[in-house]
Design an enzyme around this catalytic site. Structure first.
Site, PDB file in Angstrom:
ATOM      1  N   PRO A  47       5.332  -6.211   2.542  1.00  0.00           N
ATOM      2  CA  PRO A  47       6.245  -5.864   1.455  1.00  0.00           C
ATOM      3  C   PRO A  47       6.534  -4.368   1.386  1.00  0.00           C
ATOM      4  O   PRO A  47       5.611  -3.557   1.399  1.00  0.00           O
ATOM      5  CB  PRO A  47       5.467  -6.312   0.220  1.00  0.00           C
ATOM      6  CG  PRO A  47       4.028  -6.185   0.601  1.00  0.00           C
ATOM      7  CD  PRO A  47       3.949  -6.445   2.079  1.00  0.00           C
ATOM      8  N   ASP A  86       6.697  -4.957  -2.808  1.00  0.00           N
ATOM      9  CA  ASP A  86       5.513  -4.296  -3.319  1.00  0.00           C
ATOM     10  C   ASP A  86       5.934  -3.638  -4.631  1.00  0.00           C
ATOM     11  O   ASP A  86       6.765  -2.739  -4.639  1.00  0.00           O
ATOM     12  CB  ASP A  86       5.058  -3.239  -2.305  1.00  0.00           C
ATOM     13  CG  ASP A  86       3.579  -2.964  -2.419  1.00  0.00           C
ATOM     14  OD1 ASP A  86       2.987  -3.363  -3.436  1.00  0.00           O
ATOM     15  OD2 ASP A  86       3.027  -2.355  -1.496  1.00  0.00           O
ATOM     16  N   TRP A 517      -2.844  -1.460  -2.133  1.00  0.00           N
ATOM     17  CA  TRP A 517      -3.110  -1.982  -0.777  1.00  0.00           C
ATOM     18  C   TRP A 517      -3.949  -3.246  -0.834  1.00  0.00           C
ATOM     19  O   TRP A 517      -3.889  -4.087   0.050  1.00  0.00           O
ATOM     20  CB  TRP A 517      -3.823  -0.928   0.076  1.00  0.00           C
ATOM     21  CG  TRP A 517      -2.903   0.167   0.480  1.00  0.00           C
ATOM     22  CD1 TRP A 517      -2.932   1.458   0.080  1.00  0.00           C
ATOM     23  CD2 TRP A 517      -1.783   0.045   1.350  1.00  0.00           C
ATOM     24  NE1 TRP A 517      -1.905   2.158   0.652  1.00  0.00           N
ATOM     25  CE2 TRP A 517      -1.187   1.318   1.435  1.00  0.00           C
ATOM     26  CE3 TRP A 517      -1.220  -1.018   2.064  1.00  0.00           C
ATOM     27  CZ2 TRP A 517      -0.057   1.568   2.212  1.00  0.00           C
ATOM     28  CZ3 TRP A 517      -0.094  -0.768   2.836  1.00  0.00           C
ATOM     29  CH2 TRP A 517       0.468   0.511   2.899  1.00  0.00           C
ATOM     30  N   GLN A 553       0.897   1.891   9.466  1.00  0.00           N
ATOM     31  CA  GLN A 553       0.181   0.844   8.743  1.00  0.00           C
ATOM     32  C   GLN A 553      -1.204   0.563   9.322  1.00  0.00           C
ATOM     33  O   GLN A 553      -1.892  -0.338   8.861  1.00  0.00           O
ATOM     34  CB  GLN A 553       0.992  -0.456   8.739  1.00  0.00           C
ATOM     35  CG  GLN A 553       2.282  -0.353   7.973  1.00  0.00           C
ATOM     36  CD  GLN A 553       2.067  -0.031   6.520  1.00  0.00           C
ATOM     37  OE1 GLN A 553       1.119  -0.500   5.902  1.00  0.00           O
ATOM     38  NE2 GLN A 553       2.920   0.801   5.955  1.00  0.00           N
ATOM     39  N   TRP A 557      -1.596  -1.663   5.799  1.00  0.00           N
ATOM     40  CA  TRP A 557      -1.531  -3.116   5.698  1.00  0.00           C
ATOM     41  C   TRP A 557      -2.370  -3.827   6.772  1.00  0.00           C
ATOM     42  O   TRP A 557      -3.066  -4.791   6.476  1.00  0.00           O
ATOM     43  CB  TRP A 557      -0.073  -3.553   5.774  1.00  0.00           C
ATOM     44  CG  TRP A 557       0.173  -4.931   5.272  1.00  0.00           C
ATOM     45  CD1 TRP A 557      -0.273  -5.470   4.101  1.00  0.00           C
ATOM     46  CD2 TRP A 557       0.917  -5.956   5.922  1.00  0.00           C
ATOM     47  NE1 TRP A 557       0.159  -6.768   3.984  1.00  0.00           N
ATOM     48  CE2 TRP A 557       0.902  -7.091   5.081  1.00  0.00           C
ATOM     49  CE3 TRP A 557       1.629  -6.022   7.126  1.00  0.00           C
ATOM     50  CZ2 TRP A 557       1.552  -8.272   5.416  1.00  0.00           C
ATOM     51  CZ3 TRP A 557       2.285  -7.193   7.451  1.00  0.00           C
ATOM     52  CH2 TRP A 557       2.237  -8.309   6.603  1.00  0.00           C
ATOM     53  N   LYS A 590      11.066  14.985  12.367  1.00  0.00           N
ATOM     54  CA  LYS A 590      10.949  13.859  11.460  1.00  0.00           C
ATOM     55  C   LYS A 590      12.235  13.731  10.641  1.00  0.00           C
ATOM     56  O   LYS A 590      12.827  14.725  10.241  1.00  0.00           O
ATOM     57  CB  LYS A 590       9.772  14.124  10.529  1.00  0.00           C
ATOM     58  CG  LYS A 590       9.007  12.884  10.170  1.00  0.00           C
ATOM     59  CD  LYS A 590       7.785  13.245   9.362  1.00  0.00           C
ATOM     60  CE  LYS A 590       7.398  12.059   8.518  1.00  0.00           C
ATOM     61  NZ  LYS A 590       6.137  12.257   7.833  1.00  0.00           N
ATOM     62  N   LYS A 593      15.024  12.612   4.226  1.00  0.00           N
ATOM     63  CA  LYS A 593      16.115  12.286   3.312  1.00  0.00           C
ATOM     64  C   LYS A 593      16.647  13.553   2.664  1.00  0.00           C
ATOM     65  O   LYS A 593      17.843  13.712   2.464  1.00  0.00           O
ATOM     66  CB  LYS A 593      15.583  11.342   2.226  1.00  0.00           C
ATOM     67  CG  LYS A 593      16.136   9.930   2.345  1.00  0.00           C
ATOM     68  CD  LYS A 593      15.653   9.089   1.196  1.00  0.00           C
ATOM     69  CE  LYS A 593      14.682   8.048   1.696  1.00  0.00           C
ATOM     70  NZ  LYS A 593      14.108   7.216   0.644  1.00  0.00           N
TER      71      LYS A 593
END
Length: 1048
Positions: A47, A86, A517, A553, A557, A590, A593
């Site tokens: 999620p 999430d 998490w 992750q 996750w 990288k 935004k």
RNA sequence: GGGCCUAUAGCUCAGUUGGUUAGAGCGCGCGCCUGAUAAGCGCGAGGUCAGUGGUUCAACUCCACUUAGGCCCA
């Protein structure tokens, strides 16, 4: 079927049409429906937070999450794909706090937790609309309607169940964790928050002398930048393997790391009394610097201990250790049984335990503490230290690391299970299994799962603070039974007021919420409200066959899935995992935004198409955990090298199928080109299947480019005339049937990767009895009978020969349009000659020669030399390898021939037995003989006969004439089927070409009348040195179908 | 500070259990071909395989160290 294909195609526009079509027929739902009852392929979707907009990383993971399920669906599996959101956690709280102007926990609590949490709930899903739009546009099929949300009551109840299971297994305990803490806001921060506010600061750096017990005037030197933690000092830490020295400084002896001597004694080393290793210092006792915790000596305080974190980069190599105020300190202290103290209050003021400074803010005490140590003669050095230190990202106070009460999952107890689980997981890329992830598991510490926050799943723990009685609730039903209440929502603001009557009195809720998490790690169970519902369901849906997320992750996750899977069921939670790398900007940085340093993904998809973006990402190493330097140009390249050529092949088929009114028919063809492209096709399907079965996406995706190139630039180009021929003979039907079959199979095989263009093409190729959508088809199986490696090799050799011939033509400035008498193909090897012989017509046509001769006597055209076969000889010869290699290089033609005929050749070796050389020990090398029109590559040599007689010259001229007329046709925009009348004016030297090749010229150009005239308007054209002028006019308009009829 | 990954042509990437001319595509230059093509084909230029040391008859490949970049952790 076979609707006209526009010459100008806009893939983004076609994709929009496909999206509308999918909506119209509910394509995704149908694709699930047709596999109902089939074996399942289980997919778990990790999620995302919906509080931000999706970016390339999400599109990449989303694409991977789409390709494998699409493939498995076509492969006959039922692949459920539920999207998840999430909803809890800090990102939501930050966003809201900022909007509401709430700066700290006190302000939040004043605002009211209920109102705060409800406001969080209100903004969690604010970007889901944008998310759905992105997911849809990239072509990902996923079920949003039956998705899960971590804030739903059912989901949270399952989390309680998971937590209770761990509790019952004794895997949950309360302990302390060192966290960054803001003294002004009186709140712990996450490490993530601490990372937001690093600033350069100057702190006092002091070196303090700790008097060793039972020694005269002997001190251990330790260094610190936080003097206020010295009253809480309970140990000194050294590194086992570092060298330490006792040095004589006046009348006292100091102990410190040898590596630090030069810093402390820049003007010359003092006398070294003794040198030891860190481990020799272990256990030595020292006198407390301050009296406050002297009583802890009996509990293990005030000793020298060892730990690996100690370095000699700064300080003295002996570390002042206050287990209540540092993560490393706490860890080392725990390991050596040193107690821990944290004598400060919520605002970080000293408590009564440190009486001299009671009620004073700790940092304000630095100066006084330093002064006092100086007065007592315990301060040996004092400077200022510049370093980067975390500050509160809201109020800018310097953070203080301190012990915070926290709930943990005891990882140590289940580590074996976790390692066993990991051993059963197939990782892409493979190295993560034993590398990054495996190492992380090996060294994993207990997992802090509680957070001192508000918007999250509450810990289901109720406690009597007096007696310590603690109750863990595992379901809403249990809570209702114990309280008589009714709970539709179990968020913190509903749970906090709930009091449970315990055995020793009323129990109140433990205030923390769970780490988000923990919630996502519980997704395999919670997404279906297990075990309250779907009890049997889990048996068939755990573990997942496949998951895919980014490299970040590993500790996220992937880890929490493994922890909970191992703890609850002693199994891995997933069998296959594809881990993608990071997407970087064109200059290798990288994506940010804030900086807007990359092209908007929507813009890219609307310019080149989602297929191009998908394929571009899929064919990069980013799908196996490496970085992708993303550029819009790369996407354009993918569009031009894969999607566009495929489109042209399709457009070619449809154009001619319409002209000939051809209807799909399956026809076995023995034509070598047809058999060849079918062999290539099945080779492709086999490779793709092998790749996808193992979740290797990159190799799979790149194979298409090669195949499509074979199809367009060799198969279709070589076959073009078979489609033009006016007759409706069997060969033409075979060509149609083959190309149709190949295109249809290709789009099916490519469909999981590029779902749009394959759909568009499929829909125009399908006959009425085929499924409506390419995604409802079965994935192509390998047709074993069509595999033909021999033929692939023949064609490869033929193409090599053609390449060599073209090279010779270019060297001799002999245009391909000029026919030549013959090409001679030479090879010593029987099988090579047989291969070339089999496809000699292709060579003749491609090279435009009247005759192709194939010979074995290569010594006439090339010089042979020998080279040592190192791979064979190396192991046998060892040190003599180079000497033998030299001798082999000097072998003459006769000796090489003799070897080839099977004779051995004795080579003299210095200081060793003579060596018997055999044919397999050498490799033949060829070099074109000087002065000949000859070219060689490997074991194929080509020679061209460049002499031309008058007939050949005329024929060449005729082809120039055809070429010129065709160009004029094209310039005038005539249809391929239009008939023309041609009037021309030329000098007499070119006239014979018109006369002798009149039928040829007229046939090639669809010309109904070809007349020479004295005057013709228009510009003269240069025909290989001859001037000619043409006048062309259309005789009558003919539809394609009319032409087809006329041809009959 | 630790772990893992990456470093090969101007760019994006291949490179089998170590084997001697390190490949492809794009881009560039020259030539050719083209009645599906926004293309295609051939040739050419362009490489100290990040650096240093080691193992070996032989290293882009194996080992150690160093440098640079990335991700995660501290």
């Amino acid at each position: 079927m076979f609707e006209k294909v526009a010459t100008q195609v806009s893939f983004p526009k076609e994709e929009e049409k496909v999206l509308a079509f999918w909506d119209e027929i509910n394509a995704f739902e149908k694709s699930l429906e047709i596999r109902k009852g089939c074996a399942e392929y289980v997919f778990y979707d990790g999620p995302p937070f919906a509080t931000g907009l999706p970016h390339y990383g999400h599109l990449l993971a989303g694409t991977i999450k789409d390709v494998i399920p699409r493939y498995q669906t076509m492969n006959g599996k039922y692949v459920d794909r539920a999207f998840g959101w999430d909803c809890h956690g800090l990102p939501v709280e930050y966003e809201l706090s900022q909007e509401l102007g709430l700066n700290n926990k006190r302000e939040i609590e004043e605002y009211g937790i209920a109102a705060y949490n409800e406001a969080c709930r209100g903004i969690v899903l604010r970007y889901t609309g944008e998310w759905r739009q992105f997911v849809k546009r990239i072509g990902r099929w996923v079920d949003f309607e039956n998705g899960y949300r971590t804030m739903d009551r059912d989901y949270m109840e399952s989390i309680w169940w998971v937590f209770k299971r761990l509790w019952d297994k004794g895997l949950i305990y309360e302990g302390h964790k060192i966290l960054p803490y803001c003294p002004k806001d009186a709140t712990p921060l996450s490490n993530f928050e601490a990372n937001l506010g690093y600033e350069e600061v100057q702190d006092p750096a002091i070196t303090v002398a700790f008097k060793l017990e039972g020694e005269q005037e002997m001190y251990a030197l330790a260094w610190t930048t936080t003097p206020w933690t010295l009253p809480s000092n309970l140990a000194l830490t050294v590194h086992e393997d570092v060298d330490y020295v006792y040095v004589q400084d006046g009348h006292v002896t100091y102990v410190l790391a040898e590596a630090r001597l030069d810093t402390y004694y820049p003007d010359g080393r003092p006398e070294i009394v003794k040198a030891v290793k860190g481990k020799d210092l272990l256990g030595m006792q020292y006198e407390p610097l301050f009296p406050y915790f002297e009583n802890l000596r009996d509990q293990g305080a005030f000793r020298i201990i060892t730990a690996d974190f100690v370095t000699t980069g700064d300080g003295t190599g002996i570390v002042h250790t206050a287990p209540g105020f540092g993560e490393d300190d706490a860890e080392a202290g725990r390991a050596h049984g040193v107690p821990s103290v944290c004598p400060i209050d919520a605002e970080c003021r000293f408590t009564a335990e440190v009486g001299d400074y009671e009620t004073r803010f700790v940092k304000d005490c630095d100066a006084d503490i330093v002064k006092r140590l100086k007065g007592e003669g315990k301060l040996v050095h004092q400077t200022t230290h510049h370093h980067s230190y975390p500050h509160c990202w809201r109020c800018e106070s310097p953070l203080i690391y301190r012990a915070i009460s926290t709930w943990f999952v005891d990882i140590e107890k289940i580590k074996d299970k976790m390692l066993r689980a990991n051993a059963q997981i197939h990782w892409v890329p493979e190295h993560l299994k034993d590398g990054r992830f495996g190492n992380w598991l090996e060294g994993a510490r207990d997992w802090a799962v509680s957070r001192n926050r508000y918007w999250g799943c509450p810990l289901p723990l109720w406690r009597n603070e007096e007696t310590g009685e603690t109750l863990c609730i595992g379901s809403i039903g249990e809570l209702e039974a114990r309280t008589g209440g009714k709970f539709d929502d179990i968020h913190k603001h509903f749970m906090d007021p709930v009091i449970i009557e315990g055995e020793t009195g009323p129990l109140t809720r433990v205030p923390e919420v769970l780490d988000c998490w923990f919630e996502s790690g519980a997704m395999p169970y919670a997404q279906r409200h297990y075990p309250f519902e779907n009890k049997a369901w889990l048996d068939a849906h755990f573990p997942a066959d496949f998951i895919a997320e980014g490299l970040d992750q590993t500790r996220g996750w992937f880890y929490t899935l493994v922890v909970l899977g191992a703890a609850l069921f002693d199994r891995p939670a997933f069998k296959n995992v594809v881990v993608n790398g990071m997407i970087l900007t064109e200059d290798g940085r990288k994506m940010s935004k804030r900086l807007k340093n990359y092209a908007d993904p929507m813009h890219v998809m609307n310019t080149y198409g989602a297929d191009a973006l998908r394929l571009n990402m899929l064919s990069s190493p980013v799908v196996r955990g490496e970085d992708l330097v993303f550029s819009e140009k790369g996407v354009q390249k993918t569009m031009r090298s894969v999607i566009l050529p495929l489109w042209h092949a399709y457009s070619f088929l449809v154009t001619y199928a319409r002209i000939d009114n051809w209807q799909p028919a399956s026809e076995r063809s023995d034509h070598p080109l047809d058999r060849w492209i079918r062999a290539r096709l099945n080779h492709l399907v086999r490779d793709i299947r092998n790749g996808l079965d193992r979740c290797y996406l990159q190799t799979a995706a790149t194979r298409f480019a090669t195949f499509i190139d074979d199809m367009t630039n060799w198969y279709i180009r070589r076959s073009r005339r078979r489609f033009w021929k006016s007759e409706r003979d069997g060969d033409k039907r075979a060509a149609y049937a083959t190309l149709y079959h190949v295109l249809l199979t290709t789009v099916k095989a490519l469909a999981p990767f590029a779902p749009f263009v394959t759909e568009t093409i499929y829909r125009n190729l399908r006959s009425s009895e085929m499924p409506l959508s390419v995604h409802l088809c079965d994935y192509p199986d390998v047709i074993e009978a069509d595999l033909n490696e021999k033929l692939e090799q023949q064609m490869a050799r033929t193409r090599t020969a053609v390449g060599l011939g073209r090279y010779l033509r270019s060297q001799a400035h002999a245009k391909t349009r000029q026919p030549l008498r013959q090409a001679i193909l030479v090879s010593l090897h029987d099988d090579v000659r047989a291969d070339l012989m089999a496809l000699r017509d292709i060579v003749a046509d491609e090279l435009n020669v009247k005759h192709v001769e194939i010979r074995a006597d290569e010594e006439e055209v090339v010089t042979l030399s020998a080279k040592a076969n190192f791979r064979v000889l190396g192991p046998r010869l060892g040190k003599n390898m180079n000497a033998v290699a030299g001798q082999i290089a000097r072998l003459g033609f006769e000796e090489i021939q003799s070897l080839r005929e099977g004779n051995a050749l004795a080579l003299e070796l210095e200081g060793a037995e003579p060596f018997a050389l055999a044919a397999d020990d050498i490799l033949i090398q060829r070099k074109e003989k000087e002065g000949m029109a000859v070219a060689n590559e490997g074991d194929i040599t080509v020679a061209l006969d460049l002499n031309r007689d008058e007939k050949l010259v005329r024929e060449g001229q005729a082809r120039e004439i055809v070429h010129a007329i065709q160009n004029i046709r094209k310039e005038k925009g005539l249809d391929v089927a239009d008939r023309i009348r041609v009037t021309y004016r030329v000098a007499d030297d070119l006239a014979p070409a018109f006369d002798q090749f009149r039928d040829y010229i007229m046939g090639e150009t669809l010309c109904t009348a070809l007349d020479r005239a004295g005057e013709v308007g228009g510009d003269a054209i240069d025909l290989d040195g001859h001037a000619a002028t043409f006048h062309i006019e259309k005789t009558r308009a003919m539809s394609r179908f009319a032409r087809a009829k006329a041809d009959l």
